[in-house]
Design an enzyme around this catalytic site. Structure first.
Site, PDB file in Angstrom:
ATOM      1  N   LYS A   1       7.544   1.309   1.971  1.00 49.86           N
ATOM      2  CA  LYS A   1       8.158   0.353   1.046  1.00 49.86           C
ATOM      3  C   LYS A   1       9.491   0.851   0.509  1.00 49.86           C
ATOM      4  O   LYS A   1      10.488   0.105   0.515  1.00 49.86           O
ATOM      5  CB  LYS A   1       7.171   0.085  -0.096  1.00 49.86           C
ATOM      6  CG  LYS A   1       7.615  -0.895  -1.150  1.00 49.86           C
ATOM      7  CD  LYS A   1       6.444  -1.343  -2.008  1.00 49.86           C
ATOM      8  CE  LYS A   1       5.448  -0.254  -2.302  1.00 49.86           C
ATOM      9  NZ  LYS A   1       5.986   0.918  -2.986  1.00 49.86           N
TER      10      LYS A   1
ATOM     11  N   ASP B   1      -0.420  -0.281  -4.405  1.00 52.71           N
ATOM     12  CA  ASP B   1      -1.073  -1.591  -4.470  1.00 52.71           C
ATOM     13  C   ASP B   1      -1.703  -1.830  -5.832  1.00 52.71           C
ATOM     14  O   ASP B   1      -2.626  -2.622  -5.973  1.00 52.71           O
ATOM     15  CB  ASP B   1      -2.140  -1.701  -3.378  1.00 52.71           C
ATOM     16  CG  ASP B   1      -3.164  -0.567  -3.419  1.00 52.71           C
ATOM     17  OD1 ASP B   1      -2.953   0.377  -4.190  1.00 52.71           O
ATOM     18  OD2 ASP B   1      -4.156  -0.633  -2.682  1.00 52.71           O
TER      19      ASP B   1
ATOM     20  N   LYS C   1       6.476   9.272  -9.209  1.00 56.30           N
ATOM     21  CA  LYS C   1       7.119  10.296  -8.389  1.00 56.30           C
ATOM     22  C   LYS C   1       8.632  10.254  -8.522  1.00 56.30           C
ATOM     23  O   LYS C   1       9.315  11.225  -8.205  1.00 56.30           O
ATOM     24  CB  LYS C   1       6.745  10.113  -6.910  1.00 56.30           C
ATOM     25  CG  LYS C   1       5.272  10.280  -6.600  1.00 56.30           C
ATOM     26  CD  LYS C   1       5.020  10.440  -5.109  1.00 56.30           C
ATOM     27  CE  LYS C   1       5.594   9.323  -4.269  1.00 56.30           C
ATOM     28  NZ  LYS C   1       5.034   7.995  -4.543  1.00 56.30           N
TER      29      LYS C   1
ATOM     30  N   LYS D   1       0.830  -1.196   0.000  1.00 47.33           N
ATOM     31  CA  LYS D   1       0.000   0.000   0.000  1.00 47.33           C
ATOM     32  C   LYS D   1       0.872   1.256   0.000  1.00 47.33           C
ATOM     33  O   LYS D   1       1.928   1.303   0.623  1.00 47.33           O
ATOM     34  CB  LYS D   1      -0.904  -0.007   1.238  1.00 47.33           C
ATOM     35  CG  LYS D   1      -1.791   1.212   1.402  1.00 47.33           C
ATOM     36  CD  LYS D   1      -2.605   1.098   2.672  1.00 47.33           C
ATOM     37  CE  LYS D   1      -3.409   2.364   2.924  1.00 47.33           C
ATOM     38  NZ  LYS D   1      -2.536   3.534   3.218  1.00 47.33           N
TER      39      LYS D   1
END
Length: 248
Positions: free
Chosen positions: A14, A127, A40, A9
């Site tokens: 992460k 996700d 990004k 998510k």
């Protein structure tokens, strides 16, 4: 060459996890490449002292195919090779399709072999498991997929969707599920919740990262934990996780 994809998510930590794992693997004298698969283009910034690098999609838009493979990479801490896929111009194009173009470009320019890469880490946007965002799961790209989650309900829900998508892709010889990584948020029964999720997919929790001020302090410094606090307990957690990943 070992190829590993990390999903989870958005906002679950992460990129922080992947960057620290990359450094832990580099400490083992492995040649590591980290590929940020997010519009990004900030997956590798902690390995570059907060600096952002031109994305591969920017290069493609600017030069078509007329640029050397060296322009696609930057060398971060401990010699980690950093690549950012980037995304389309806002409102135009498909970010998923962009990931496909980037991974194909890396292969066509033979970048992995040019640099003698031992381990590739794909840090994949949130996700999303459709279209190009599933590309790193495909046979020939990732060997295994690891899902980063907390025990929060939305994070568990996203992790389950990713694992289900991977299970549905098995007939196409996609990557195997390597396991779940718990990035703790100190919610009630957190480990039990993530363990139950892993059990549902005949998998396991291969690492537990405690909630830590050290991580926040490193992010404030725009560096990775292993860079600024290499002797900390949190740095050792990332090293332990990297070892578990290699042994999975």
């Amino acid at each position: 060459m070992l190829k590993l994809a990390f999903y989870g998510k958005g906002g679950i930590g992460k990129s922080t996890t992947v960057s620290n794992v990359a450094l832990a693997l580099a400490e083992k004298n492995l040649k590591v490449m980290q590929i940020g698969c997010d519009p990004k283009a900030d997956s590798t910034s902690a390995l570059l002292g907060g600096r952002k690098i031109p994305s591969v999609l920017e290069l493609i838009r600017r030069y078509n195919d007329d640029f050397p493979w060296q322009d696609m990479i930057a060398i971060g801490e401990n010699g980690i090779v950093c690549v950012e896929a980037g995304g389309p111009v806002p409102g135009m194009g498909c970010a998923g399709r962009g990931i496909i173009n980037v991974l194909e470009k890396l292969q066509s320019k033979d970048v992995y072999n040019q640099l003698n890469i031992d381990v590739v880490l794909y840090d994949v946007l949130g996700d999303v498991v459709c279209g190009g965002f599933a590309m790193p799961m495909r046979n020939g790209y990732a060997d295994k997929v690891f899902i980063v989650t907390s025990g929060e309900n939305m994070s568990i829900y996203a992790a389950a969707n990713i694992a289900l998508a991977l299970k549905n892709f098995q007939s196409r010889n996609y990557a195997a599920l390597g396991g779940f990584i718990l990035n703790s948020r100190d919610v009630k029964d957190e480990l039990q919740k993530v363990q139950a999720l892993a059990d549902d997919f005949d998998s396991s929790v291969i690492g537990v990262l405690p909630r830590s001020q050290t991580v926040l302090d490193a992010e404030e410094a725009k560096r990775a934990v292993l860079s600024v606090y290499p002797d900390s307990a949190m740095a050792q957690c990332y090293r332990t996780l990297a070892e578990s990943i290699l042994n999975t």
